[in-house]
Design an enzyme around this catalytic site. Structure first.
Site, PDB file in Angstrom:
ATOM      1  N   GLU A 159       0.824  -1.208   0.000  1.00 25.79           N
ATOM      2  CA  GLU A 159       0.000   0.000   0.000  1.00 25.79           C
ATOM      3  C   GLU A 159       0.859   1.259   0.000  1.00 25.79           C
ATOM      4  O   GLU A 159       1.949   1.283   0.569  1.00 25.79           O
ATOM      5  CB  GLU A 159      -0.944  -0.014   1.212  1.00 25.79           C
ATOM      6  CG  GLU A 159      -1.963  -1.133   1.081  1.00 25.79           C
ATOM      7  CD  GLU A 159      -3.031  -1.121   2.152  1.00 25.79           C
ATOM      8  OE1 GLU A 159      -4.129  -1.627   1.877  1.00 25.79           O
ATOM      9  OE2 GLU A 159      -2.789  -0.614   3.261  1.00 25.79           O
ATOM     10  N   CYS A 208       3.471   8.551   1.043  1.00 29.09           N
ATOM     11  CA  CYS A 208       4.010   7.639   2.064  1.00 29.09           C
ATOM     12  C   CYS A 208       4.326   6.303   1.387  1.00 29.09           C
ATOM     13  O   CYS A 208       3.441   5.628   0.871  1.00 29.09           O
ATOM     14  CB  CYS A 208       2.976   7.479   3.178  1.00 29.09           C
ATOM     15  SG  CYS A 208       3.494   6.354   4.473  1.00 29.09           S
ATOM     16  N   CYS A 230       6.393  -6.796   7.363  1.00 35.25           N
ATOM     17  CA  CYS A 230       7.463  -6.259   8.211  1.00 35.25           C
ATOM     18  C   CYS A 230       7.805  -7.303   9.268  1.00 35.25           C
ATOM     19  O   CYS A 230       6.933  -8.017   9.742  1.00 35.25           O
ATOM     20  CB  CYS A 230       6.995  -4.974   8.894  1.00 35.25           C
ATOM     21  SG  CYS A 230       8.299  -4.152   9.840  1.00 35.25           S
ATOM     22  N   CYS A 268       6.079  -4.841  15.902  1.00 38.88           N
ATOM     23  CA  CYS A 268       5.555  -3.863  16.872  1.00 38.88           C
ATOM     24  C   CYS A 268       4.097  -4.241  17.139  1.00 38.88           C
ATOM     25  O   CYS A 268       3.329  -4.462  16.199  1.00 38.88           O
ATOM     26  CB  CYS A 268       5.664  -2.446  16.323  1.00 38.88           C
ATOM     27  SG  CYS A 268       7.360  -1.999  15.918  1.00 38.88           S
ATOM     28  N   CYS A 316       0.967  -2.550  15.317  1.00 40.42           N
ATOM     29  CA  CYS A 316       1.067  -2.197  13.897  1.00 40.42           C
ATOM     30  C   CYS A 316       0.480  -3.302  13.023  1.00 40.42           C
ATOM     31  O   CYS A 316       0.886  -4.468  13.115  1.00 40.42           O
ATOM     32  CB  CYS A 316       2.534  -1.957  13.550  1.00 40.42           C
ATOM     33  SG  CYS A 316       2.808  -1.673  11.797  1.00 40.42           S
ATOM     34  N   LEU A 359       9.735   5.835  18.769  1.00 40.59           N
ATOM     35  CA  LEU A 359      10.147   5.564  20.153  1.00 40.59           C
ATOM     36  C   LEU A 359       9.021   4.860  20.912  1.00 40.59           C
ATOM     37  O   LEU A 359       9.188   3.770  21.435  1.00 40.59           O
ATOM     38  CB  LEU A 359      10.561   6.878  20.834  1.00 40.59           C
ATOM     39  CG  LEU A 359      11.212   6.703  22.194  1.00 40.59           C
ATOM     40  CD1 LEU A 359      12.566   6.015  22.082  1.00 40.59           C
ATOM     41  CD2 LEU A 359      11.353   8.048  22.910  1.00 40.59           C
ATOM     42  N   CYS A 387      -1.282   5.829   9.968  1.00 39.38           N
ATOM     43  CA  CYS A 387      -0.059   5.189  10.451  1.00 39.38           C
ATOM     44  C   CYS A 387      -0.333   3.833  11.068  1.00 39.38           C
ATOM     45  O   CYS A 387      -1.185   3.692  11.938  1.00 39.38           O
ATOM     46  CB  CYS A 387       0.579   6.053  11.529  1.00 39.38           C
ATOM     47  SG  CYS A 387       1.613   7.296  10.842  1.00 39.38           S
TER      48      CYS A 387
HETATM   49  N1  SAH Z   1       9.182   0.715  10.293  1.00 45.60           N
HETATM   50  C1  SAH Z   1       9.197   2.137  10.321  1.00 45.60           C
HETATM   51  C2  SAH Z   1       8.204   2.811   9.378  1.00 45.60           C
HETATM   52  C3  SAH Z   1       6.827   2.241   9.283  1.00 45.60           C
HETATM   53  S1  SAH Z   1       5.635   2.617  10.504  1.00 45.60           S
HETATM   54  C4  SAH Z   1       9.011   2.625  11.718  1.00 45.60           C
HETATM   55  O1  SAH Z   1       8.784   1.812  12.620  1.00 45.60           O
HETATM   56  O2  SAH Z   1       9.130   3.824  11.961  1.00 45.60           O
HETATM   57  C5  SAH Z   1       5.332   4.337  10.458  1.00 45.60           C
HETATM   58  C6  SAH Z   1       4.942   4.897  11.822  1.00 45.60           C
HETATM   59  O3  SAH Z   1       3.617   4.487  12.241  1.00 45.60           O
HETATM   60  C7  SAH Z   1       5.845   4.417  12.946  1.00 45.60           C
HETATM   61  O4  SAH Z   1       6.120   5.464  13.830  1.00 45.60           O
HETATM   62  C8  SAH Z   1       4.989   3.373  13.610  1.00 45.60           C
HETATM   63  O5  SAH Z   1       5.421   3.040  14.885  1.00 45.60           O
HETATM   64  C9  SAH Z   1       3.651   4.039  13.580  1.00 45.60           C
HETATM   65  N2  SAH Z   1       2.534   3.134  13.849  1.00 45.60           N
HETATM   66  C10 SAH Z   1       2.479   1.816  13.621  1.00 45.60           C
HETATM   67  N3  SAH Z   1       1.270   1.326  14.001  1.00 45.60           N
HETATM   68  C11 SAH Z   1       0.568   2.364  14.458  1.00 45.60           C
HETATM   69  C12 SAH Z   1      -0.746   2.494  14.979  1.00 45.60           C
HETATM   70  N4  SAH Z   1      -1.573   1.461  15.055  1.00 45.60           N
HETATM   71  N5  SAH Z   1      -1.150   3.726  15.369  1.00 45.60           N
HETATM   72  C13 SAH Z   1      -0.338   4.791  15.248  1.00 45.60           C
HETATM   73  N6  SAH Z   1       0.902   4.730  14.758  1.00 45.60           N
HETATM   74  C14 SAH Z   1       1.363   3.527  14.371  1.00 45.60           C
END
Ligand code: SAH
Length: 360
Positions: free
Chosen positions: A96, A109, A116, A120, A123, A222, A340
């Site tokens: 996407e 974006c 991935c 996390c 995510c 972070l 995000c």
């Molecule tokens: N792998 C990279 C980029 C992809 S995620 C990274 O971790 O930065 C892009 C951003 O969205 C990151 O800050 C990630 O932590 C955040 N993110 C992921 N899941 C999310 C969610 N459910 N709600 C808000 N932000 C989220």
């Protein structure tokens, strides 16, 4: 390389002058190679339509080559100002890409991997697991899709910002992500300061990036201000704890002179307490970093909710009172799962690519 093999395995964006000559087999005038190569990288209308080459040749290219930017399923939100594309790659995998239009800028974006591996917890991409790295041209095709879409909507607009913040971890696919960034600057004339790479905090990647002499913005996910909590939310923290992350970021800052952004998704009653904000302020002040608060977007496999708006505002105030520069990220595209952390490809049926066309 044999022509058949060339067509089976390579994207037109990967072909060099020799490959094109080989492909034309002396059947086209010599200026054609440069014409095609220039045209491909300037193609904001359609990769092929924009080429000033004979129609039959153009039709043949369309048949022979596969560009995922030609295979987009688009969803709209925010009155058409946010567009999400589900792009089908040549191996039928899907990714996407999100285009966000604002009054004076447009941001795309970009995804850097299919899935991935970082896991996390909140995510959606991580919840779906990892499939493979994206190649440079697969990132460029996302840019093409967005640039074309934007031109179609408003012929005066162009992409002003690119964020590597879609599916995947860019520093886990280091070489391709950095080549893509460089191509944005050389082929698409985008300034380094208009490009942001977001990382979960892959420390060796950050240190390596510091030596690239690239002035791009670095954003770091972070999400928690101490190791105990961060390890629960962002598992890579077990390997690269906050102290080593901060050290790497200081190196990046000292080499590039760029300000770091700390991304912090606010999760209701988990990482949004007053003491968390005090700890976060310490880290941000140490790094002179900007903090971007992201109200957590809901995802299917994570039960926690985002902090309510009052709490988000309170966190912002607490940080500001400590002297930290803070913004709250807007929730563009959340209704179409384009916000995000919500990017995850759904399966759709897609016709198989054609391979039987010939060049003459
Ligand atoms: N792998 C990279 C980029 C992809 S995620 C990274 O971790 O930065 C892009 C951003 O969205 C990151 O800050 C990630 O932590 C955040 N993110 C992921 N899941 C999310 C969610 N459910 N709600 C808000 N932000 C989220």
């Amino acid at each position: 390389m044999k022509i058949a093999e060339l067509l089976q395995t390579r994207s037109p964006l990967e072909l060099d002058a020799k490959d094109w000559e080989n492909l034309f087999g002396g059947l086209q005038p010599s200026f054609r190679v440069r014409q095609v190569q220039n045209g491909l990288y300037k193609s904001y209308v359609s990769p092929w339509e924009n080429l000033t080459i004979p129609r039959t040749l153009r039709e043949t290219f369309k048949e022979l080559f596969y560009l995922s930017s030609d295979h987009a399923k688009v969803t709209l939100s925010d009155n058409g100002d946010t567009l999400k594309a589900l792009l089908t790659l040549s191996d039928q995998r899907q990714i996407e890409t999100v285009l966000m239009r604002y009054e004076r800028r447009s941001t795309v974006c970009i995804s850097t991997q299919v899935g991935c591996a970082m896991n996390c917890v909140f995510c959606a991409t991580g919840q779906g697991g990892y499939e493979r790295h994206l190649k440079v041209h697969e990132m460029q095709e996302q840019y093409f899709w967005a640039a074309r879409e934007l031109k179609r909507l408003d012929s005066n607009s162009k992409i002003t910002n690119v964020v590597l913040m879609g599916m995947g971890e860019p520093l886990a696919n280091y070489d391709n992500s950095i080549s893509f960034v460089r191509s944005l600057m050389t082929q698409f004339s985008l300034g380094a300061r208009s490009i942001t790479l977001s990382t979960v905090g892959v420390v060796p990647g950050i240190v390596k990036l510091a030596d690239e002499s690239l002035q791009i913005n670095l954003a770091v996910s972070l999400h928690a201000p101490n190791d105990e909590l961060r390890t629960q939310i962002v598992p890579i923290n077990r390997r690269y704890g906050i102290a080593s992350l901060v050290e790497a970021l200081n190196i990046y800052k000292s080499r590039t002179n760029r300000r770091i952004t700390l991304e912090y998704a606010l999760i209701n009653d988990l990482n949004d307490h007053d003491e968390h904000m005090t700890q976060l302020a310490d880290i941000a002040l140490n790094l002179k970093a900007h903090v971007n608060l992201i109200p957590l977007n809901p995802t299917p496999k994570y039960d926690f909710r985002g902090s309510p708006p009052q709490r988000v505002n309170k966190c912002k105030t607490l940080l500001q009172d400590n002297g930290v520069q803070v913004t709250i990220r807007d929730t563009r595209g959340s209704d179409i799962a384009a916000a995000c952390g919500q990017l995850v490809a759904n399966n759709v049926n897609f016709p198989k690519r054609k391979r039987n066309a010939s060049l003459v």
